[in-house]
Write a protein that holds these residues in place. Structure first.
Motif, PDB file in Angstrom:
ATOM      1  N   VAL A 158       0.885  -1.162   0.000  1.00  0.00           N
ATOM      2  CA  VAL A 158       0.000   0.000   0.000  1.00  0.00           C
ATOM      3  C   VAL A 158       0.920   1.209   0.000  1.00  0.00           C
ATOM      4  N   ARG A 159       0.930   1.942  -1.099  1.00  0.00           N
ATOM      5  CA  ARG A 159       1.832   3.071  -1.279  1.00  0.00           C
ATOM      6  C   ARG A 159       1.167   4.362  -0.832  1.00  0.00           C
ATOM      7  N   PHE A 160       2.014   5.293  -0.352  1.00  0.00           N
ATOM      8  CA  PHE A 160       1.541   6.625   0.007  1.00  0.00           C
ATOM      9  C   PHE A 160       2.082   7.619  -1.005  1.00  0.00           C
ATOM     10  N   ASP A 161       1.212   8.521  -1.467  1.00  0.00           N
ATOM     11  CA  ASP A 161       1.624   9.552  -2.418  1.00  0.00           C
ATOM     12  C   ASP A 161       1.329  10.915  -1.811  1.00  0.00           C
ATOM     13  N   ALA A 162       2.400  11.628  -1.483  1.00  0.00           N
ATOM     14  CA  ALA A 162       2.234  12.943  -0.867  1.00  0.00           C
ATOM     15  C   ALA A 162       2.453  14.081  -1.850  1.00  0.00           C
ATOM     16  N   ALA A 163       2.725  13.768  -3.129  1.00  0.00           N
ATOM     17  CA  ALA A 163       3.156  14.797  -4.082  1.00  0.00           C
ATOM     18  C   ALA A 163       2.142  15.923  -4.229  1.00  0.00           C
ATOM     19  N   ALA A 164       0.882  15.588  -4.462  1.00  0.00           N
ATOM     20  CA  ALA A 164      -0.119  16.629  -4.698  1.00  0.00           C
ATOM     21  C   ALA A 164      -0.341  17.469  -3.444  1.00  0.00           C
ATOM     22  N   ALA A 165      -0.436  16.801  -2.272  1.00  0.00           N
ATOM     23  CA  ALA A 165      -0.638  17.545  -1.025  1.00  0.00           C
ATOM     24  C   ALA A 165       0.575  18.398  -0.693  1.00  0.00           C
ATOM     25  N   MET A 166       1.775  17.885  -0.975  1.00  0.00           N
ATOM     26  CA  MET A 166       2.987  18.661  -0.722  1.00  0.00           C
ATOM     27  C   MET A 166       3.011  19.901  -1.614  1.00  0.00           C
ATOM     28  N   ALA A 167       2.573  19.741  -2.854  1.00  0.00           N
ATOM     29  CA  ALA A 167       2.496  20.894  -3.761  1.00  0.00           C
ATOM     30  C   ALA A 167       1.477  21.914  -3.257  1.00  0.00           C
ATOM     31  N   ASP A 168       0.349  21.419  -2.733  1.00  0.00           N
ATOM     32  CA  ASP A 168      -0.661  22.329  -2.169  1.00  0.00           C
ATOM     33  C   ASP A 168      -0.100  23.086  -0.964  1.00  0.00           C
ATOM     34  N   GLY A 171       2.331  25.759  -2.137  1.00  0.00           N
ATOM     35  CA  GLY A 171       1.612  26.910  -2.664  1.00  0.00           C
ATOM     36  C   GLY A 171       0.990  27.748  -1.565  1.00  0.00           C
ATOM     37  N   HIS A 172       0.446  27.084  -0.552  1.00  0.00           N
ATOM     38  CA  HIS A 172      -0.160  27.791   0.587  1.00  0.00           C
ATOM     39  C   HIS A 172       0.893  28.609   1.334  1.00  0.00           C
ATOM     40  N   LEU A 173       2.061  28.007   1.609  1.00  0.00           N
ATOM     41  CA  LEU A 173       3.097  28.708   2.354  1.00  0.00           C
ATOM     42  C   LEU A 173       3.691  29.854   1.535  1.00  0.00           C
ATOM     43  N   ALA A 174       3.957  29.590   0.261  1.00  0.00           N
ATOM     44  CA  ALA A 174       4.516  30.652  -0.585  1.00  0.00           C
ATOM     45  C   ALA A 174       3.530  31.802  -0.715  1.00  0.00           C
ATOM     46  N   GLY A 175       2.245  31.469  -0.843  1.00  0.00           N
ATOM     47  CA  GLY A 175       1.226  32.508  -0.941  1.00  0.00           C
ATOM     48  C   GLY A 175       1.100  33.334   0.321  1.00  0.00           C
TER      49      GLY A 175
END
Length: 347
Positions: A158-168, A171-175
């Protein structure tokens, strides 16, 4: 040799005995590596068992008895609240399928090989955080489902994918104007740090990585009573960052913890030093534990749906046990669960 039994129902020890031309007692001796059996006979029985996709019935359980099967769940440490939450989800998912769960904390095992040998006497499938799997492990006799594993491991995962959430999150922190983020990781936690750095780099913001010991100790020096080394690790990273901020050595305006427990340690460390979160430093974690909703400020996190993780793990376990995925077919058998960003008060 008779046709594979999958189409006619679950393979029994009598099927193996008939196909191998031996007695039921001989099959028992071969499967349990007992004495009083010739090596050639043992190998023939094991080969037939593999071809028929037979798996021995632990505790002497008979298929016609209707008794419940058992999954062994292996976790790293019950001190970390992530694992009890995962265990609760796995128990629930298994119960809905009529299976039992036994729990093992790998910290107390003498070796991965011995742990699997012990669990082989108690369970039909092993699920969880399995660490270094012995290269000679017989997955056809004791199937494995690795949680947060590599799809190329040769086992179901069972793999975990954090890529999309990490990108979100990036973006939140940079914003929000973050320009000096830090990630706090244990010595082996650099994969998540690389993901965070890559996500922030797309906003032209560099990430600094600070590490803490993987095995912290409590006030009395006993690591088993530390309350979780990641909590202590977060506290120590916060203290180091406060010293840097006060001396002017480096600026920090956001910290991502390796997990929620680390992030809660960061919150505690900053509160001790009088550093306001999120006004002076933003803090986020990874896991989505319920713990994050009872701290103040509430923790922003990259959350996993542990019920979904458990459903996939149990489904894979039962699929393998039932023979729908046979020996040699588990490589590449993977389910994926994605993180999602939950923005709360801390970031």
């Amino acid at each position: 040799m008779p046709e594979p039994m999958a189409a006619r129902g679950r393979v029994t020890i009598l099927d193996v005995a008939a196909a191998a031309g031996v007695s039921r007692q001989t099959v028992t001796r071969a499967m349990n590596d007992m004495a009083e059996i010739a090596p050639a006979t043992r190998e023939r029985v094991l080969q037939v068992a593999r071809e028929l996709r037979y798996r021995p019935s632990r505790f002497g359980r008979d298929l016609v008895s209707g008794r419940r099967r058992t999954i062994a769940l292996v976790v790293h440490s019950l001190i970390n609240p992530y694992y009890p939450e995962l265990a609760s989800a796995v128990v629930g998912a298994a119960a809905r399928c009529g299976w039992n769960v036994v729990l093992a904390d790998s910290r107390h095992a003498s070796s991965p090989k011995q742990l699997l040998a012990d669990l082989g006497e108690q369970a039909d499938v092993v699920v969880g955080y399995l660490g270094a799997i012995p290269p000679d492990h017989r997955g056809d006799l004791l199937p494995l489902v690795v949680i947060d594993g590599d799809a190329g491991s040769g086992h179901a995962v069972v793999r975990f994918d954090a890529a999309a959430a990490m990108a979100d999150l990036a973006g939140h922190l940079a914003g929000a104007g973050v320009r000096h983020p830090v990630m706090a990781v244990p010595g082996s936690g650099n994969a998540r740090a690389r993901e965070f750095a890559a996500a922030m780099a797309r906003h032209q913001v560099p990430v600094r990585v600070l590490t803490y010991p993987e095995h912290g100790a409590g006030a009395d020096g006993d690591p088993t009573r530390s309350g979780g080394e990641d909590l202590d690790g977060g506290i120590s990273v916060a203290a180091a960052l406060v010293r840097e901020i006060q001396s002017g050595a480096a600026a920090t305006d956001a910290v991502l913890g390796f997990n929620d427990l680390t992030a809660c340690g960061l919150l505690k460390g900053f509160r001790r030093a009088g550093v306001a979160v999120p006004d002076q430093v933003r803090v986020a974690g990874i896991d989505g534990l319920s713990l994050g909703t009872v701290v103040s400020p509430e923790l922003t996190t990259l959350a996993l749906d542990l019920d979904e993780v458990a459903e996939h793990a149990v489904d894979l376990a039962i699929e393998i046990f039932d023979g729908r995925t046979g020996p040699g077919e588990t490589e590449g058998t993977a389910r994926q669960v994605s993180h999602r960003l939950l923005v709360r008060e801390s970031a």
